[in-house]
Design an enzyme around this catalytic site. Structure first.
Site: not given
Ligand code: UGA
Length: 434
Positions: A252-253, A263, A207, A152, A260, A266
């Protein structure tokens, strides 16, 4: 313990160096002889803060080795990690597992005594079963267990993420393998890292679910940013206002030009493929993939609009090319959508990135790569920030103002304050803030 790490990409090299630093004896194997040769000279194939020092230390202390010869590494190993690439397969977005299966074939020939084969590469559900079949077919006599142990870590913060993870996930039904995995990660018990043991398929899915969930979070806040722009609200305050709710969390805000990297693009695609193949579509992730791709394309339009609707014959100083700070990785970077569209619209681009220019030059031409941020904006009609490198957060704004031939600054990472920039006389636009 003795560990063989197959693949010296991001995950393999960082994991190998960190396991060695935990005290294990690690041999990293790669088919690319020139890469191994450079590693012997302590030249890293990627830019990752702290990696060169960690590698150098563990090589010197004789716990970390590099070789092209899989045989010597695998025969003695208690654990063989598969950390090869699983790129998107051209055409259908499925993860390309040919490198994983080739590694499994090779490993099958070489294992000796009980060996754990651990997939660290991000692989679709069921890949562990396939790896087990490959090895069993080739070596019906072999004593082994195939384990899923997804990674991770984030690029740019990889060593810290590996050594101080939120959790370690291990998927296997072999008690012997569980014991060995506990032993391998023992140093993390000291800081009470949770180790989650699951079935192998569950671990493989965790994951993808983690990356997809983070991509959902980012895309959600990006759409909130668009709404903020329409209604005159501030997305950073919305992020804080919702993030303080422990159920949502504040990470993550950060709204931006779209995610991009190697990871999220994809893995979200691979997850939607797996879901569709199993007739259980994950529509929220389908939508996220679509919204994010459209967002990256729309960002050039935002720059053009900030420059009065026409950039033909104008020069734009671009700061940052990598998909995020602290990496030279250009995979699926928003800059790859934005810059060609600006060139297409008639602009001349002068660009600077502290680490990614060599990679960028392999993927984009028709722009001028310059030596520093000030050179990029010198005489330009606008400054556009695409990546949030620390060095761009503390620019000499007086100097920028004097160098630009206009006052236009477009900040797609929200690293400056709109009030402050207005006070300084810039015509400043950013993401989701009035
Ligand atoms: C991501 C995950 O964060 C890791 O946990 C995972 O191990 C890794 O993928 C992987 O699967 O190997 P990474 O791609 O290195 O790590 O980088 P992130 O920091 O997650 O950023 C991904 C993208 O999201 C970047 O384009 C970044 O700019 C964007 N982002 C991130 C935002 O736009 N807003 C945010 O708030 C956070």
């Amino acid at each position: 313990m003795r560990v063989a790490m197959i693949g010296t990409g991001y995950v393999g090299l960082v994991s190998g160096a960190c396991f060695a630093d935990f005290g294990h004896v690690v041999t990293c194997v790669d088919k690319d002889a020139s890469k191994i040769e450079r590693l012997h000279q302590n030249i890293m194939p990627i830019y990752e803060p702290g990696l060169d020092t960690l590698v150098e230390k563990n090589v010197k202390e004789e716990r970390l080795f590099f070789t092209t010869d899989a045989k010597e590494a695998i025969a003695d190993a208690d654990a063989v990690f598969i950390a090869v690439g699983t790129p998107s397969r051209r055409g259908d977005g499925h993860a390309d597992l040919s490198y994983v299966y080739a590694a499994a074939e090779e490993i099958a020939e070489l294992i000796d005594g009980f060996t754990m084969i651990v997939t660290k590469s991000t692989v679709p559900v069921g890949t562990g079963d396939e790896v087990e079949d490959i090895i069993r077919k080739k070596r019906p006599d072999a004593d082994f267990a195939v384990v899923s142990n997804p990674e991770f870590l984030r690029e740019g913060a990889a060593i810290k993420d590996f050594k101080i993870p939120d959790r370690v996930v291990v998927g296997t039904d072999s008690e012997r393998a569980r014991e060995l995995m506990r032993e391998l990660y023992r140093p993390l018990f000291l800081n009470e890292t949770p180790i989650l043991f699951t079935a192998r398929r569950t671990s493989e899915l965790i994951k993808y679910a983690a990356n997809a969930f983070l991509a959902v979070k980012i895309t959600f806040i990006n759409e909130m940013a668009d709404l903020c722009e329409a209604v005159g609200a501030n997305v950073q305050e919305v992020s804080r206002g919702i993030g303080l709710d422990g159920r949502i969390g504040n990470k993550f805000l950060n709204a931006g030009p779209g995610y991009g990297g190697s990871c999220f693009p994809k893995d979200t695609l691979a997850l939607t493929k797996t879901a569709n193949d199993n007739n259980t579509p994950v529509r929220i992730v389908d939508t996220v993939v679509e919204v994010n791709a459209a967002r990256k394309k729309a960002m050039a339009g935002k720059v053009i609009q900030a420059m009065g609707g026409d950039v033909s014959g104008k020069t734009i100083g671009v700061l940052g090319l990598a998909f995020k700070q602290n990496t030279d990785d250009m995979r699926d970077a928003p800059s790859l959508d934005i810059i060609p569209a600006l060139i297409e619209a008639g602009a001349t681009i002068k660009a600077f990135d502290p680490e990614a220019m060599e990679e960028a030059a392999k993927l984009m031409d028709g722009l001028n790569y310059v030596e520093n941020a000030y050179e990029a904006v010198d005489g330009a009609d606008a400054m556009v920030i695409l990546t949030e490198w620390d060095q761009f957060r503390a620019l000499d704004l007086e100097r920028i103002k004097a160098s630009l031939s206009s006052d236009i600054v477009v900040d797609l990472r929200n690293i400056y304050s709109p009030e402050d920039m207005a006070k300084r006389g810039f015509e400043y636009s950013s993401i989701g803030r009035p």
